[in-house]
Write a protein that holds these residues in place. Structure first.
Motif, PDB file in Angstrom:
ATOM      1  N   LEU A  49       1.541  -2.736 -11.830  1.00  0.00           N
ATOM      2  CA  LEU A  49       2.142  -1.403 -11.887  1.00  0.00           C
ATOM      3  C   LEU A  49       1.402  -0.533 -12.904  1.00  0.00           C
ATOM      4  N   LYS A  50       1.109  -1.103 -14.065  1.00  0.00           N
ATOM      5  CA  LYS A  50       0.380  -0.353 -15.102  1.00  0.00           C
ATOM      6  C   LYS A  50      -0.981   0.093 -14.593  1.00  0.00           C
ATOM      7  N   LYS A  51      -1.710  -0.825 -13.970  1.00  0.00           N
ATOM      8  CA  LYS A  51      -3.039  -0.492 -13.429  1.00  0.00           C
ATOM      9  C   LYS A  51      -2.942   0.577 -12.355  1.00  0.00           C
ATOM     10  N   MET A  52      -1.959   0.421 -11.475  1.00  0.00           N
ATOM     11  CA  MET A  52      -1.780   1.337 -10.363  1.00  0.00           C
ATOM     12  C   MET A  52      -1.580   2.773 -10.848  1.00  0.00           C
ATOM     13  N   LEU A  53      -0.900   2.921 -11.979  1.00  0.00           N
ATOM     14  CA  LEU A  53      -0.601   4.243 -12.514  1.00  0.00           C
ATOM     15  C   LEU A  53      -1.578   4.673 -13.610  1.00  0.00           C
ATOM     16  N   GLY A  54      -2.582   3.845 -13.874  1.00  0.00           N
ATOM     17  CA  GLY A  54      -3.624   4.222 -14.822  1.00  0.00           C
ATOM     18  C   GLY A  54      -3.206   4.166 -16.276  1.00  0.00           C
ATOM     19  N   CYS A  55      -2.205   3.364 -16.604  1.00  0.00           N
ATOM     20  CA  CYS A  55      -1.740   3.256 -17.986  1.00  0.00           C
ATOM     21  C   CYS A  55      -2.544   2.177 -18.700  1.00  0.00           C
ATOM     22  N   GLN A  72       0.831  -1.204   0.000  1.00  0.00           N
ATOM     23  CA  GLN A  72       0.000   0.000   0.000  1.00  0.00           C
ATOM     24  C   GLN A  72       0.866   1.254   0.000  1.00  0.00           C
ATOM     25  N   CYS A  73       1.977   1.188   0.702  1.00  0.00           N
ATOM     26  CA  CYS A  73       2.916   2.295   0.752  1.00  0.00           C
ATOM     27  C   CYS A  73       3.497   2.553  -0.646  1.00  0.00           C
ATOM     28  N   ILE A  74       3.867   1.488  -1.346  1.00  0.00           N
ATOM     29  CA  ILE A  74       4.377   1.612  -2.715  1.00  0.00           C
ATOM     30  C   ILE A  74       3.329   2.265  -3.605  1.00  0.00           C
ATOM     31  N   LYS A  75       2.096   1.835  -3.462  1.00  0.00           N
ATOM     32  CA  LYS A  75       0.996   2.393  -4.256  1.00  0.00           C
ATOM     33  C   LYS A  75       0.869   3.901  -4.014  1.00  0.00           C
ATOM     34  N   THR A  76       0.913   4.310  -2.763  1.00  0.00           N
ATOM     35  CA  THR A  76       0.802   5.724  -2.413  1.00  0.00           C
ATOM     36  C   THR A  76       1.971   6.524  -2.981  1.00  0.00           C
ATOM     37  N   VAL A  77       3.184   5.990  -2.833  1.00  0.00           N
ATOM     38  CA  VAL A  77       4.380   6.674  -3.336  1.00  0.00           C
ATOM     39  C   VAL A  77       4.311   6.819  -4.855  1.00  0.00           C
ATOM     40  N   LEU A  78       3.933   5.743  -5.551  1.00  0.00           N
ATOM     41  CA  LEU A  78       3.868   5.792  -7.013  1.00  0.00           C
ATOM     42  C   LEU A  78       2.815   6.780  -7.510  1.00  0.00           C
ATOM     43  N   ARG A  79       1.665   6.764  -6.898  1.00  0.00           N
ATOM     44  CA  ARG A  79       0.608   7.678  -7.344  1.00  0.00           C
ATOM     45  C   ARG A  79       0.988   9.132  -7.123  1.00  0.00           C
ATOM     46  N   SER A 100       7.421  12.498   1.689  1.00  0.00           N
ATOM     47  CA  SER A 100       6.136  12.169   2.292  1.00  0.00           C
ATOM     48  C   SER A 100       6.340  11.085   3.355  1.00  0.00           C
ATOM     49  N   GLU A 101       5.345  10.919   4.181  1.00  0.00           N
ATOM     50  CA  GLU A 101       5.406   9.875   5.211  1.00  0.00           C
ATOM     51  C   GLU A 101       5.559   8.505   4.566  1.00  0.00           C
ATOM     52  N   SER A 102       4.857   8.272   3.466  1.00  0.00           N
ATOM     53  CA  SER A 102       4.957   6.986   2.772  1.00  0.00           C
ATOM     54  C   SER A 102       6.347   6.764   2.204  1.00  0.00           C
ATOM     55  N   GLU A 103       6.962   7.819   1.685  1.00  0.00           N
ATOM     56  CA  GLU A 103       8.325   7.684   1.173  1.00  0.00           C
ATOM     57  C   GLU A 103       9.290   7.353   2.301  1.00  0.00           C
TER      58      GLU A 103
END
Length: 165
Positions: free
Chosen positions: A100-106, A25-32, A138-141
């Protein structure tokens, strides 16, 4: 390149009780967040090109495992990981390029997501300090850095299972 529906995540914290895997979840937040802030380099070759010019510009390098039998990609990934280790860039191996593609909306299925670099947030080029100011992360980073620090030095990089959604 990315779907315009990707929006900044307002809350930077996560709950270990609410999430299956807090690190995923942290990775998802950082990537977005990095996507919204235009701090990503996507694709193995673009990542290598970026790092050849800006070896101190990347905070995280997310990679997926090469397909079995793809020795050329595997060798590039091994060299990339060694370069990242040498330049103190945190390497995070994830389970799925598709996620990863889905997470970033590609929606472009031909685009290479085998490697995604997350760049540092804006740094003042006129500052005398060469040290990274961790307070601008950020906190997630910071949580993801803590995770990487705990696992630094292991010969085998742990594969993190990303969330399905």
């Amino acid at each position: 390149m990315f779907d315009e529906s990707v929006v900044a995540v307002k809350t930077e914290s996560f709950s270990a009780m609410a999430a299956k895997s807090p690190i995923s979840q942290c990775i998802k937040t950082v990537l977005r967040r990095a996507c919204v802030e235009k701090r990503l380099t996507v694709g193995l070759l673009p990542a290598i090109q970026y790092l050849s010019k800006h070896s101190d510009g990347a905070l995280f390098c997310l990679t997926t495992e090469a397909m079995p039998g793809d020795s050329a990609t595997h060798m590039q990934e091994v060299l990339l990981q060694a370069f990242c280790d040498e330049n103190e860039i945190y390497v995070i191996k994830v389970d799925s390029e598709t996620k990863l593609k889905k997470m970033l909306g590609c929606r472009d299925t031909s685009m290479d997501f085998s490697c995604v670099l997350v760049h540092y947030p804006y740094m003042d080029p006129f500052s005398d300090s060469q040290e990274m100011d961790l307070s601008i992360l950020s906190e997630s980073e910071r949580d993801l850095i803590d995770h990487c620090e705990r696992n630094w030095g292991y010969s085998q990089v742990q594969v993190i299972k990303l969330p399905e959604k």
